[in-house]
Scaffold this active site. Structure first.
Site, PDB file in Angstrom:
ATOM      1  CB  SER A 108      -0.862   0.002   1.262  1.00 47.87           C
ATOM      2  OG  SER A 108      -1.413   1.292   1.451  1.00 47.87           O
ATOM      3  CB  SER A 109       0.386   4.645  -1.337  1.00 47.15           C
ATOM      4  OG  SER A 109      -0.904   4.886  -0.791  1.00 47.15           O
ATOM      5  CB  CYS A 110      -0.269   3.681   4.189  1.00 51.80           C
ATOM      6  SG  CYS A 110      -0.257   1.955   4.637  1.00 51.80           S
ATOM      7  CE1 TYR A 137      -2.524  -1.322   4.188  1.00 55.93           C
ATOM      8  CE2 TYR A 137      -3.261  -3.351   5.229  1.00 55.93           C
ATOM      9  CZ  TYR A 137      -3.096  -2.569   4.098  1.00 55.93           C
ATOM     10  OH  TYR A 137      -3.501  -3.050   2.865  1.00 55.93           O
ATOM     11  CE  LYS A 141      -0.842  -5.207   3.042  1.00 58.43           C
ATOM     12  NZ  LYS A 141      -1.082  -6.462   2.307  1.00 58.43           N
ATOM     13  CG  HIS A 180     -10.205   2.662   2.078  1.00 57.24           C
ATOM     14  ND1 HIS A 180     -10.370   1.298   1.938  1.00 57.24           N
ATOM     15  CD2 HIS A 180      -8.997   2.826   2.662  1.00 57.24           C
ATOM     16  CE1 HIS A 180      -9.301   0.679   2.397  1.00 57.24           C
ATOM     17  NE2 HIS A 180      -8.453   1.579   2.840  1.00 57.24           N
TER      18      HIS A 180
HETATM   19  O1  GFB Z   1      -9.542   6.664   2.743  1.00 54.42           O
HETATM   20  P1  GFB Z   1      -9.209   6.952   4.154  1.00 54.42           P
HETATM   21  O2  GFB Z   1     -10.065   6.314   5.202  1.00 54.42           O
HETATM   22  O3  GFB Z   1      -7.711   6.473   4.461  1.00 54.42           O
HETATM   23  O4  GFB Z   1      -9.235   8.554   4.422  1.00 54.42           O
HETATM   24  P2  GFB Z   1      -6.269   7.078   4.185  1.00 54.42           P
HETATM   25  C1  GFB Z   1      -8.737   9.427   3.478  1.00 54.42           C
HETATM   26  C2  GFB Z   1      -9.085  10.854   3.895  1.00 54.42           C
HETATM   27  O5  GFB Z   1     -10.501  11.043   3.720  1.00 54.42           O
HETATM   28  C3  GFB Z   1      -8.802  11.183   5.371  1.00 54.42           C
HETATM   29  C4  GFB Z   1     -11.039  11.687   4.854  1.00 54.42           C
HETATM   30  O6  GFB Z   1      -8.268  12.489   5.445  1.00 54.42           O
HETATM   31  C5  GFB Z   1     -10.183  11.146   5.998  1.00 54.42           C
HETATM   32  O7  GFB Z   1     -10.293  11.994   7.144  1.00 54.42           O
HETATM   33  N1  GFB Z   1     -12.480  11.387   4.989  1.00 54.42           N
HETATM   34  C6  GFB Z   1     -13.465  12.323   4.917  1.00 54.42           C
HETATM   35  C7  GFB Z   1     -13.025  10.191   5.213  1.00 54.42           C
HETATM   36  N2  GFB Z   1     -14.663  11.742   5.114  1.00 54.42           N
HETATM   37  C8  GFB Z   1     -14.411  10.410   5.311  1.00 54.42           C
HETATM   38  C9  GFB Z   1     -15.276   9.299   5.561  1.00 54.42           C
HETATM   39  O8  GFB Z   1     -16.505   9.423   5.687  1.00 54.42           O
HETATM   40  N3  GFB Z   1     -14.674   8.068   5.667  1.00 54.42           N
HETATM   41  C10 GFB Z   1     -13.329   7.907   5.545  1.00 54.42           C
HETATM   42  N4  GFB Z   1     -12.798   6.671   5.659  1.00 54.42           N
HETATM   43  N5  GFB Z   1     -12.456   8.949   5.327  1.00 54.42           N
HETATM   44  C11 GFB Z   1      -5.641   4.563   4.409  1.00 54.42           C
HETATM   45  C12 GFB Z   1      -4.895   3.692   5.398  1.00 54.42           C
HETATM   46  O9  GFB Z   1      -5.371   5.908   4.754  1.00 54.42           O
HETATM   47  O10 GFB Z   1      -5.169   4.372   3.073  1.00 54.42           O
HETATM   48  C13 GFB Z   1      -4.998   2.247   4.996  1.00 54.42           C
HETATM   49  O11 GFB Z   1      -5.428   3.908   6.705  1.00 54.42           O
HETATM   50  C14 GFB Z   1      -4.582   2.072   3.554  1.00 54.42           C
HETATM   51  O12 GFB Z   1      -4.163   1.476   5.823  1.00 54.42           O
HETATM   52  C15 GFB Z   1      -5.329   3.018   2.649  1.00 54.42           C
HETATM   53  O13 GFB Z   1      -3.215   2.315   3.435  1.00 54.42           O
HETATM   54  C16 GFB Z   1      -4.862   2.894   1.223  1.00 54.42           C
HETATM   55  O14 GFB Z   1      -6.042   7.262   2.739  1.00 54.42           O
HETATM   56  O15 GFB Z   1      -6.041   8.268   5.069  1.00 54.42           O
END
Ligand code: GFB
Length: 313
Positions: A108-110, A137, A141, A180
């Site tokens: 993952s890019s994280c 995570y 990875k 996500h």
């Molecule tokens: O996609 P996301 O949950 O994961 O959140 P990451 C991306 C951004 O969207 C964050 C915002 O800044 C969240 O605060 N966001 C806004 C929301 N509204 C929402 C919502 O309703 N739900 C969610 N989920 N986010 C993940 C890693 O990071 O990226 C995983 O935690 C993995 O491990 C994945 O690597 C690819 O992009 O921040």
């Protein structure tokens, strides 16, 4: 890998695994092997060894993992670290024991440092501290990448690793706590539209930037890499463009047809400010994404609506 090769897709029911399965079928591979979570617990070492002994796969796509959005990662550090290490250790070590011809591990890019220069080059790995919300995570990875490199270096295993950016597409997780951002926004705006709610609450400030790749594009990249790439160096798989969460929310609102207000909940984490990857290494090999974000979001919304119509009343 040819049409009769025995190909195991670990996680073949998930967002990425199901896309790889469809891509392999599209390309005429006839000997696909899959096991649901109920059929095979990938954290169970003896069970995985028995699976390899019975099925004798020649090629393995490691698309099985415990995955989730930013909140799930922040709230379940133990499961994200333990389960992902267990799953990938069993699959990678088992592949070596079983003499698998080639394995592709998905990270993952994280994995990159929170504040690494952008766009993220593969060389930036381990050059700085990780993003706290998903370091668990990320460490798992990174260990998977190193595991593939170690087995290549010591035993000559053709095990490669690909690092996808934020994924979305058919069969995504729409649970509002664990998903996500993109599937979460699709569901939130749709439910607000249908219920007549005056506003939708999004997490964080909306200022972070994210790169997105449609799952069918990642699947095509994975099959391409399995056929054309055999290096110790892991390789980025991104779309090459990113968007702020605020812009993304505005696009989803427009596509879903919601006319109410968007409010932001700063009590929820923003996560890393940006993680746009430099995928030029992969592009130079001849692969490039085909589904742009607007098209992909419309396809994802159609998938969401299709799932709604199938949901038990
Ligand atoms: O996609 P996301 O949950 O994961 O959140 P990451 C991306 C951004 O969207 C964050 C915002 O800044 C969240 O605060 N966001 C806004 C929301 N509204 C929402 C919502 O309703 N739900 C969610 N989920 N986010 C993940 C890693 O990071 O990226 C995983 O935690 C993995 O491990 C994945 O690597 C690819 O992009 O921040």
């Amino acid at each position: 890998m040819n049409q009769d090769s025995r190909v195991y897709v670990a996680g073949h029911r998930g967002l990425v695994g199901s896309a790889i399965w469809r891509e392999l079928q599209r390309q005429g591979f006839r000997n696909l092997i899959g096991r649901t979570h109920q059929e095979l617990d990938l954290t169970d070492t003896p069970a995985v060894a028995r699976f390899y002994e019975k099925e004798k796969p020649e090629y393995v796509f490691v698309a099985a993992a415990k995955v989730g959005g930013i909140l799930a990662n922040q709230q379940q550090p133990a499961e994200f670290l333990f389960e992902n290490l267990a799953i990938q250790n069993n699959i990678i070590h088992g592949a070596w024991l079983a003499g698998v011809k080639k394995l592709l591990f998905l990270g993952s890019s994280c994995i990159y440092p929170k504040l690494a220069p952008q766009p993220l080059k593969e060389e930036y790995l381990l050059t700085g501290p990780l993003e706290p919300t998903n370091e668990w995570y990320a460490v798992a990875k990174i260990a998977g990448i190193k595991m593939c490199q170690a087995f290549r270096r010591q035993y000559g295993c053709d095990f490669i690793s690909a690092m996808p950016t934020n994924m979305y597409g058919p069969g995504d997780n729409y649970d509002l706590q664990t998903s996500h951002v993109l599937p979460a926004l699709i569901r939130k705006f749709h439910e607000a539209k249908t219920s007549g709610a005056p506003k939708v609450t999004c997490w964080g400030t909306g200022l972070p930037l994210r790169e997105f790749l449609y799952s069918d594009d990642l699947a095509a990249a994975c099959v391409f890499l399995m056929q054309n790439y055999s290096e110790e160096q892991f390789i980025n798989v991104g779309s090459g463009a990113d968007v702020s969460i605020r812009e993304l929310a505005g696009q989803v609102r427009r596509i879903v047809g919601f006319s109410g207000e968007i409010v932001w909940d700063p009590s929820k984490p923003d996560g890393t400010p940006r993680k746009l990857m430099d995928s030029s290494r992969l592009f130079a090999l001849g692969w490039k994404p085909r589904v742009d974000l607007e098209t992909g979001m419309r396809l994802a919304y159609t998938d969401f609506l299709g799932r709604l119509s199938q949901a038990p009343k």
